[in-house]
Design a protein around this motif. Structure first.
Motif, mmCIF file in Angstrom:
data_model
loop_
_atom_site.group_PDB
_atom_site.id
_atom_site.type_symbol
_atom_site.label_atom_id
_atom_site.label_comp_id
_atom_site.label_asym_id
_atom_site.label_seq_id
_atom_site.Cartn_x
_atom_site.Cartn_y
_atom_site.Cartn_z
ATOM 1 N N PHE A 1 42.337 19.286 58.175
ATOM 2 C CA PHE A 1 42.235 19.928 56.870
ATOM 3 C C PHE A 1 41.244 21.074 57.003
ATOM 4 O O PHE A 1 40.039 20.879 56.957
ATOM 5 N N MET B 1 37.855 21.869 55.087
ATOM 6 C CA MET B 1 36.819 20.841 54.926
ATOM 7 C C MET B 1 35.958 20.731 56.176
ATOM 8 O O MET B 1 36.366 21.098 57.264
ATOM 9 N N MET C 1 36.085 11.483 57.059
ATOM 10 C CA MET C 1 36.031 10.596 55.883
ATOM 11 C C MET C 1 37.430 10.349 55.309
ATOM 12 O O MET C 1 37.723 9.250 54.837
ATOM 13 N N THR C 2 38.278 11.378 55.331
ATOM 14 C CA THR C 2 39.625 11.163 54.787
ATOM 15 C C THR C 2 40.338 10.059 55.557
ATOM 16 O O THR C 2 41.176 9.358 55.009
ATOM 17 N N GLY C 3 39.985 9.917 56.833
ATOM 18 C CA GLY C 3 40.594 8.855 57.634
ATOM 19 C C GLY C 3 40.304 7.477 57.096
ATOM 20 O O GLY C 3 41.002 6.517 57.403
ATOM 21 N N ASN D 1 40.216 6.709 53.854
ATOM 22 C CA ASN D 1 40.585 6.609 52.437
ATOM 23 C C ASN D 1 41.289 5.304 52.076
ATOM 24 O O ASN D 1 41.163 4.815 50.965
ATOM 25 N N LEU D 2 41.998 4.728 53.035
ATOM 26 C CA LEU D 2 42.707 3.482 52.708
ATOM 27 C C LEU D 2 41.755 2.316 52.486
ATOM 28 O O LEU D 2 42.101 1.327 51.866
ATOM 29 N N MET E 1 38.924 2.610 50.944
ATOM 30 C CA MET E 1 38.093 2.858 49.776
ATOM 31 C C MET E 1 38.793 2.379 48.512
ATOM 32 O O MET E 1 39.990 2.576 48.350
ATOM 33 N N ARG F 1 39.339 11.529 63.223
ATOM 34 C CA ARG F 1 39.936 11.193 61.934
ATOM 35 C C ARG F 1 40.868 9.986 62.068
ATOM 36 O O ARG F 1 40.889 9.104 61.216
#
Lengths: 260, 355
Positions: A96, A99, A106-108, A110-111, A113, A170
């Protein structure tokens, strides 16, 4: 060595995939065992990336069936594959761009969270605690990949080799049980390739992550793989341990050409 | 020398993840809020409050809304004004039809109505992207304005859909003068801006940006495209809706659906382009720029050119300068005023040394 190759966890049976009249994959079967490094090789356009896309649900094969951990899949969507613990990197870097490195990794996570948009708007209590908890995990990944000094840099500004490493990060952040790596060493120089090999072997060894790898560098493939699948024009022409594949006449023909 | 983070060591992730991690920024934001909340109401006159500060704040809020959708989630929209209209008419009807409806609740409910409508018109975004989506949101723009005029119930059967905002009263205090209305607007806008900042720096915002930057990769990581896009539409329209309610209640007073036309949508789009796509602060800068520019031209052009030009020339000149500036920004700094501020900050870190 700590890792021990276990049972078959992913089974591809008779996979055929076509786009209109173009046959990308024809009746391909192979399996992947737990904790192993399984490589997919083949000349350009052989259908390697399509194969990975089938494994994590981006493409839906017209024929054949995919069994992951004893479960036969029907019309899998990519985010469901992610939920089952399959992470991947892309041939052309798919980070991305806007970012920072931290945010990308961090997006990695997300599941894992649980907070929703209302918690985030307040950013207090639960949401803040969650953010910090996952930041710790992300920092572990950053330490593992030795990219501490660039953690706050926007990924668009990083050189190619580091971007590839961030992308691996990620995927790692999701703590996957299986990782699909699409040409993780393409376009790298020797040192960068060595680094990347070490990371892949370390991931496999320390976390026991099963790895499915596409790579063109035969030296690397033959060195680090446990087993290799060879594709050519969407068909499987070889399968087995590196030495076995190396001496397979069909494989030699596909790579070197034959005299007719 | 003054603006540098050297020596500010973070000992915990909490400290590193603050909303404004650099001390100077924290002080700056505090001073700004303090200035606008305390000093401005004391010294600014009626004209400044009513014609400049209140609209700047309201448009900033709408711009934040559009920025969430377009700047962060990457979904182009031309329906912001329509969502503002939904918020305004929603709040009006809640105030009108429910006895003792608290004002703040009414504008939040107005915003929620806008969010619902936004989600409805956001559904095409699951299939179409970019300019095609912009055209789909254009449908929202025309349909909503048409519906608000056509269905007379929305405006309580007034002629041509004009509504007059009721008196604002919170806990027995009547907001009548521009001062109290300004403070109320400021309160709502600051709270919502901070909430927006919080959203964009947490998982919600990261998912939006992930979908914007590379949707296939986002999906493979496990981000649900549908949910993420619709959340962006809902939050964005909520912000626009609240901005619309404030527009009716603290700024104009009497509004009609036609007031929320495509022109206004474009104006908000220009605000985020000039202010900075994907920046909360940019939304404020862009709104201030677009509201102040015509006023500044009004004042300065006659001053410079004297009686040489007619007033109609001045108003045309406004449009020319306006268009010229947008082209200029698109070419020179696509990230807008916010990016210029960023570059300025980087220079300030080093000043007075060149490197």
């Amino acid at each position: 060595m700590a890792r021990e190759i276990g049972d078959v966890i992913l089974k591809m049976e008779g996979i055929s995939l076509s786009f209109g009249g173009v046959k990308a994959l024809t009746n391909i079967s192979f399996d992947v065992r737990e904790h192993e490094i399984r490589s997919i090789i083949g000349p350009n356009g052989a259908g390697k990336s399509s194969m990975l896309n089938v494994i994590n649900g981006v493409y839906h094969p017209q024929e054949g069936q995919v069994t992951f951990r004893g479960e036969v899949r029907r019309d899998m969507e990519p985010h469901k594959a992610a939920k089952q613990g399959i992470a991947r990197t892309f041939q052309n870097i798919a980070l991305f761009k806007g970012m920072s490195v931290i945010d990308n990794i961090m997006t990695g996570r997300n599941l894992k969270m649980k907070c929703n948009v209302f918690h985030h708007a307040l950013h207090w209590g639960k949401a803040r605690a969650e953010e910090i908890e996952h930041r710790k995990k992300v920092e572990e990944v950053i330490d593992f990949l030795e990219i501490q000094n660039i953690r706050k840099t926007p990924v668009g500004r990083l050189p190619y080799g580091l971007q590839k490493r961030v992308e691996l990060g990620r995927a790692l952040a999701a703590e996957p049980s299986m990782m699909l790596l699409d040409e993780p060493m393409a376009g790298m120089n020797v040192e960068e390739k060595q680094d990347m090999c070490r990371f892949i072997l370390d991931v496999n060894d320390q976390f026991g992550t099963t790895i499915v790898l596409i790579e063109h560098d035969m030296g690397v493939v033959m060195d680090i793989s446990d087993r290799v699948v060879v594709l050519d024009y969407g068909k499987k022409i070889g399968d087995g341990e590196p030495d076995e594949v190396k001496n397979n006449p069909d494989v030699i023909a596909a790579y070197l050409g034959t005299s007719h | 020398m003054l603006y540098r983070e050297a020596g500010q060591f973070k000992a915990s992730y909490e400290a590193d993840q603050q909303i404004f991690p650099i001390l100077q920024d924290r002080i700056g934001v505090m001073l700004l809020i303090g200035f606008f909340a305390l000093a401005v109401p004391l010294f600014a006159d009626q004209y400044w409050l009513k014609a400049i500060l209140i609209p700047v704040l309201i448009f900033s809020l709408a711009a934040i809304g559009l920025n969430i959708l377009t700047g962060y989630a990457g979904q182009l929209s031309l329906g912001s004004a329509a969502f503002m209209a939904v918020g305004a008419f929603g709040a009006y009807n809640f105030m009108l039809r429910i006895d003792g409806m608290p004002f703040l609740v009414a504008i939040l409910l107005g915003g929620l109505c806008a969010a619902l409508v936004g989600v409805m018109f956001g559904l095409p975004s699951l299939r179409i992207k970019g300019f095609y989506l912009a055209v789909a949101t254009l449908a929202a723009q025309f349909f909503i304005v048409w519906a608000l005029v056509k269905i007379e119930w929305f405006s309580n059967y007034s002629s041509s859909g004009v509504i007059t905002a009721q008196q604002i009263e919170i806990l027995g205090f009547a907001f009548e003068g521009p001062q109290s209305k300004y403070l109320l607007t400021l309160f709502v806008v600051v709270m919502m801006a901070l909430a927006a900042k919080n959203m964009v720096r947490s998982t919600t915002g990261r998912s939006w940006m992930a979908v914007r930057d590379m949707d296939v990769a986002a999906e493979v990581i496990g981000i649900r495209l549908m949910r993420t896009k619709l959340t962006a539409f809902a939050v964005s329209s909520f912000y626009c809706g609240v901005a619309g309610a404030l527009y009716a209640y603290t700024y104009i007073g009497t509004v009609e659906p036609e007031g929320f036309n495509l022109d206004l949508s474009f104006k908000i789009l220009f605000m985020i382009i000039i202010g900075g796509v994907g920046s909360i602060m940019g939304s404020f800068l862009g709104a201030a720029f677009i509201v102040l520019l015509p006023i500044a031209l009004d004042v300065f052009v006659p001053m410079l050119l004297g009686d040489l030009v007619s007033s109609s020339f001045v108003s045309n000149l406004q449009l020319i300068v306006f268009g010229g500036l947008i082209v200029f920004f698109l070419i020179v700094e696509p990230h807008g005023l916010a990016r210029l501020w960023q570059i300025g900050k980087e220079k300030l870190r080093l000043w007075p040394f060149p490197h």
